[in-house]
Design a protein around this motif. Structure first.
Motif, short mmCIF file in Angstrom:
data_model
loop_
_atom_site.label_atom_id
_atom_site.label_comp_id
_atom_site.label_asym_id
_atom_site.label_seq_id
_atom_site.Cartn_x
_atom_site.Cartn_y
_atom_site.Cartn_z
N ARG B 27 0.82 -1.20 0.00
CA ARG B 27 0.00 0.00 0.00
C ARG B 27 0.85 1.26 0.00
N ASP B 28 1.21 1.68 -1.20
CA ASP B 28 1.85 2.97 -1.37
C ASP B 28 3.17 3.11 -0.59
N ILE B 29 4.11 2.24 -0.87
CA ILE B 29 5.39 2.30 -0.17
C ILE B 29 6.40 3.12 -0.96
N SER B 30 7.13 3.97 -0.26
CA SER B 30 8.29 4.65 -0.83
C SER B 30 9.49 4.30 0.03
N LEU B 31 10.60 3.99 -0.63
CA LEU B 31 11.79 3.59 0.13
C LEU B 31 13.02 3.85 -0.72
N THR B 32 14.08 4.32 -0.09
CA THR B 32 15.33 4.48 -0.80
C THR B 32 16.36 3.54 -0.18
N VAL B 33 17.00 2.74 -1.01
CA VAL B 33 18.06 1.87 -0.53
C VAL B 33 19.38 2.50 -0.97
N TYR B 34 20.30 2.66 -0.02
CA TYR B 34 21.56 3.32 -0.34
C TYR B 34 22.64 2.30 -0.66
N GLU B 35 23.53 2.73 -1.52
CA GLU B 35 24.60 1.83 -1.96
C GLU B 35 25.47 1.42 -0.77
N GLY B 36 25.73 0.14 -0.66
CA GLY B 36 26.64 -0.37 0.36
C GLY B 36 26.02 -0.54 1.73
N GLU B 37 24.75 -0.22 1.89
CA GLU B 37 24.16 -0.37 3.21
C GLU B 37 23.57 -1.78 3.39
N SER B 38 23.21 -2.04 4.64
CA SER B 38 22.54 -3.29 4.93
C SER B 38 21.21 -2.94 5.56
N LEU B 39 20.14 -3.23 4.82
CA LEU B 39 18.81 -2.84 5.25
C LEU B 39 18.03 -4.08 5.65
N ALA B 40 17.33 -4.03 6.76
CA ALA B 40 16.49 -5.16 7.14
C ALA B 40 15.04 -4.76 7.04
N ILE B 41 14.23 -5.62 6.42
CA ILE B 41 12.79 -5.39 6.37
C ILE B 41 12.14 -6.41 7.29
N VAL B 42 11.47 -5.93 8.33
CA VAL B 42 10.94 -6.81 9.36
C VAL B 42 9.43 -6.74 9.38
N GLY B 43 8.79 -7.88 9.49
CA GLY B 43 7.33 -7.90 9.59
C GLY B 43 6.81 -9.30 9.78
N GLU B 44 5.54 -9.42 10.17
CA GLU B 44 4.93 -10.74 10.34
C GLU B 44 4.63 -11.37 8.98
N SER B 45 4.28 -12.66 8.99
CA SER B 45 3.87 -13.24 7.71
C SER B 45 2.62 -12.52 7.24
N GLY B 46 2.58 -12.25 5.96
CA GLY B 46 1.43 -11.56 5.41
C GLY B 46 1.57 -10.05 5.43
N SER B 47 2.69 -9.54 5.94
CA SER B 47 2.86 -8.09 5.97
C SER B 47 3.27 -7.55 4.60
N GLY B 48 3.65 -8.46 3.71
CA GLY B 48 4.02 -8.02 2.37
C GLY B 48 5.50 -7.84 2.17
N LYS B 49 6.31 -8.25 3.14
CA LYS B 49 7.74 -7.99 3.02
C LYS B 49 8.38 -8.76 1.86
N SER B 50 7.97 -10.00 1.66
CA SER B 50 8.52 -10.77 0.55
C SER B 50 7.99 -10.27 -0.80
N VAL B 51 6.70 -9.99 -0.85
CA VAL B 51 6.10 -9.49 -2.09
C VAL B 51 6.80 -8.21 -2.52
N PHE B 52 7.06 -7.35 -1.55
CA PHE B 52 7.70 -6.07 -1.83
C PHE B 52 9.04 -6.27 -2.54
N THR B 53 9.88 -7.14 -2.00
CA THR B 53 11.20 -7.31 -2.61
C THR B 53 11.13 -8.13 -3.90
N LYS B 54 10.10 -8.96 -4.02
CA LYS B 54 9.96 -9.73 -5.26
C LYS B 54 9.73 -8.81 -6.44
N THR B 55 9.10 -7.66 -6.21
CA THR B 55 8.85 -6.74 -7.32
C THR B 55 10.16 -6.21 -7.91
#
Lengths: 323, 347
Positions: B27-55
């Motif tokens: 639902r309308d996510i904006s996010l910037t990933v910076y070069e060389g960083e390590s970002l963690a996306i945390v959430g329960e099952s069904g929160s959309g975290k896998s779907v988000f990165t699959k795109t």
């Protein structure tokens, strides 16, 4: 120490020098090697180890799925391993129950909750009326925080946490004294884990249950277990009360396990040193190891030389505390 | 950490057609990933975290689609790519993925060596001895001892931890810029888990990777993440530096997630647990998606979706509690404990 009062000195389960082997001669594999421990009535006994360490096998031999090749297991002082008569077997089926890891795999997809939960009752000797059975199912579902109406649904209609509750209801309906929980929360989300853990400790208080809690995760163990046994490659290497084990871990394997627990603390985590267990640190060629009590209620698998070192380590820690 | 953005997501909306109904997964996510960083996306099952990165890799299931929004990677808008062919240039070479279960992500009928070699051949065009040498080199990089012997073995001869190392080897063999690790350690033992996380950290340094971890367990990411994004019901509800999220979280959902960690539990007392269930994403969500489960919810939480409120230059959260008109709410006890742990850190 208030919660210690719930534990009695009555031994509910005694495991004496059991070994479990699979295969024969050339293909023989010793999964459990000369393991002994007692579980007291009302306590939660934790068994921690990696996959392949034999922790599940121990649980399964208590519930008589795997026969023991050596040693004996007692329940209420009565031998339950090996050949036992039918009547005792039937009695044990109700008294000892199991909760499984994966709630997706351990429920029959094609049966309704009503049948899944009450399946164990059908094998009971005295048949009960349909109304009695329905009542029992409703009660069991309520005990685990589900609605009695759920009985008419299929497992796929439930979330992971709810399915695990169904698995627990299935165990409870037999009115057990002793429950073996084999990684009951590993397959669940963090927030659901908390619910299931709370439910288990709640049920323990209400029904005076005794648990054997099998897991690979020490952080969960610390929260739920009264005593913890650490198992490595079929041998229990250390056993102590939970807080004692966390305060004074002695065996290098226990230390490695403890160092691997992830902490919700980035600063500490980034400084953390990971200990890796190398079994070759033990020199067991001449000086043979044995199972000994190194301090009251704290057991360890060590040889004479190691025991001396462990004692020194303990003394040093106590001195530090004294200062 | 350099401040160059490597991947920018703008107002992404992802939907799924399911049995005639439409599920609004992102639902309308904006996010910037910076070069060389390590970002963690945390959430329960069904929160959309896998779907988000699959795109990012064009791996949505057939019934899923990007309704609107952009995913900008090196000047290309990944959200607008329609042909599989174009994605093949991105997958593996630019963005690679390590999946949860090492038992299922390897081909049981092919040797370890050939599975890694396949990836190298495709992306680097090596052949013959050079290919084998490169494969053995990468096996060494991921910490597999005796790589020459292991090269010829099959997945069933490897333990779970070793298999996960092989999966990681295949992912880094293509020299990607971004490595997405989807629950990389969930199926593994605690000791192995710590080792794999260390390996991923080492590889990140060695190959200058940008890593994105996806996990449901906040406890695991303290070690590896520079920044953490907390997802709930298809939205990022809080994002900040790792220290900010652990020592000074602001969103009630982040509080709840942290409080329910067994590491923070006190024996004999109930562990904190989140009441209720996540919202049904088939229905439009009004206000703050977490409000129905949030004992601290304000009236406005049920009416209007909160905007992001900045806590610091790097830390923002979507909760009305941060509005200046909101009543002052004390974070729960567990969160105060965490704050005390981070004593030396002032957020």
């Amino acid at each position: 120490m208030a919660e210690m009062t719930k534990i009695t000195n009555e031994k509910l389960v005694e495991v004496n020098h059991i070994s479990v082997t699979f295969g024969e001669r050339k293909h023989k594999f010793v999964a459990v090697d000369d393991v002994s421990f007692d579980i007291y009535k009302g306590e939660t006994f934790g068994l921690v180890g990696e996959s392949g360490s034999g922790k599940t096998t121990i649980g399964r031999s208590i519930i008589r799925i795997h026969p023991v090749s050596q040693g004996e297991i007692k329940f209420h002082g009565q031998i339950i391993s090996g050949n036992i008569d039918k009547e005792l077997d039937r009695e044990l089926t109700g008294k000892i129950q199991m909760i499984f890891q994966d709630p997706m795999a351990s429920l029959n997809e094609r049966a309704k909750v009503d049948y899944i939960v009450s399946e164990g009752l059908y094998s009971r000797e005295h048949k009960m009326t349909e109304a009695e059975r329905k009542e029992k199912v409703a009660k069991a579902l309520q005990d685990v925080g589900l609605l009695p109406e759920f009985a008419s649904r299929f497992p796929h209609e439930f979330s992971g946490g709810q399915r695990q509750r169904i698995g627990i209801a299935r165990a409870l309906i037999m009115e057990p004294e002793f429950i073996i929980a084999d990684e009951p929360i590993s397959a669940l989300d963090v927030s659901i884990r908390a619910q299931v853990l709370n439910l288990l400790s709640d049920l323990q208080k209400k029904k005076g249950l005794t648990y054997l809690f099998i897991a690979h995760d020490l952080s969960v163990m610390r929260f739920i277990a009264d005593r913890i046994a650490v198992i490595h490659k079929g041998k229990i290497v250390e056993l102590a009360q939970t807080e004692k084990l966390f305060a004074n871990p002695l065996h290098p394997y226990t230390k490695a396990l403890l160092s691997a627990i992830p902490q919700p603390d980035p600063i500490a985590e980034k400084k953390k040193k990971l200990l890796i267990y190398d079994p070759s640190v033990h020199d067991y060629d001449k000086d043979l190891p044995s199972w000994m009590e190194i301090e009251p209620e704290h057991y360890i698998y060590a040889n004479k030389r190691e025991a001396e070192e462990y004692r020194k380590e303990l003394k040093k820690k106590q001195d530090q505390k004294g200062v | 950490m350099s401040a160059e953005p490597i991947l920018t997501v703008n107002n992404l909306n992802v939907k799924f057609n399911l049995r005639g109904k439409v599920l609004h997964a992102i639902r309308d996510i904006s996010l910037t990933v910076y070069e060389g960083e390590s970002l963690a996306i945390v959430g329960e099952s069904g929160s959309g975290k896998s779907v988000f990165t699959k795109t990012f890799m064009g791996l949505l299931d057939a019934n899923g689609y990007i309704e609107s929004g952009d995913i900008i990677y090196k000047g290309t808008n990944l959200a607008k790519i329609k042909k599989e062919k174009e994605f093949i240039k991105i997958r593996g070479k630019e963005i690679a993925m390590v999946l949860q279960d090492p038992m299922t992500s390897l081909n049981p009928l092919k040797t370890i060596g050939s599975q890694i070699a396949e990836a190298i051949k495709m992306h680097q065009g090596l052949k013959g001895d050079a290919l084998k040498a490169a494969t053995i080199e990468i096996l060494k990089d991921v910490g597999i001892t005796e790589p020459e012997r292991r090269y010829k073995q099959y997945p069933h001869e490897f333990s779970g931890g070793m298999r996960q190392r092989v999966v990681i080897a295949i992912a880094v063999a293509c020299r990607p810029k971004i490595l997405i690790c989807d629950e990389p350690t969930t199926a593994l033992d605690v000791t192995i888990q710590a080792q794999i996380l260390k390996l991923l950290k080492d590889l990140k340094k060695k190959f200058d990777l940008t890593t994105i971890y996806i996990t449901h367990d906040l406890g695991v990411v303290a070690n590896v993440a520079d920044r953490i994004a907390v997802m709930y019901a298809g939205d990022i509800v809080e994002i900040g530096k790792s220290e900010e999220i652990f020592y000074d979280p602001k969103h009630p959902y982040t509080w709840a997630l942290l409080s329910s960690l067994p590491q923070l539990g006190i024996k004999g007392e109930d562990l904190y647990s989140i009441k209720g269930t996540p919202p049904n994403l088939f229905q439009p969500i009004k206000g703050d998606a977490f409000a129905p489960r949030n004992p601290l919810a304000l009236k406005i939480d049920f009416i209007k979706r909160p905007p992001y409120f900045s806590v610091s230059g790097t830390h923002k959260a979507r909760t009305w509690l941060l509005d200046e008109r909101a009543p002052r709410v004390e974070p729960p006890e567990h969160i105060k404990m965490l704050k005390a742990q981070g004593g030396s850190y002032n957020g």
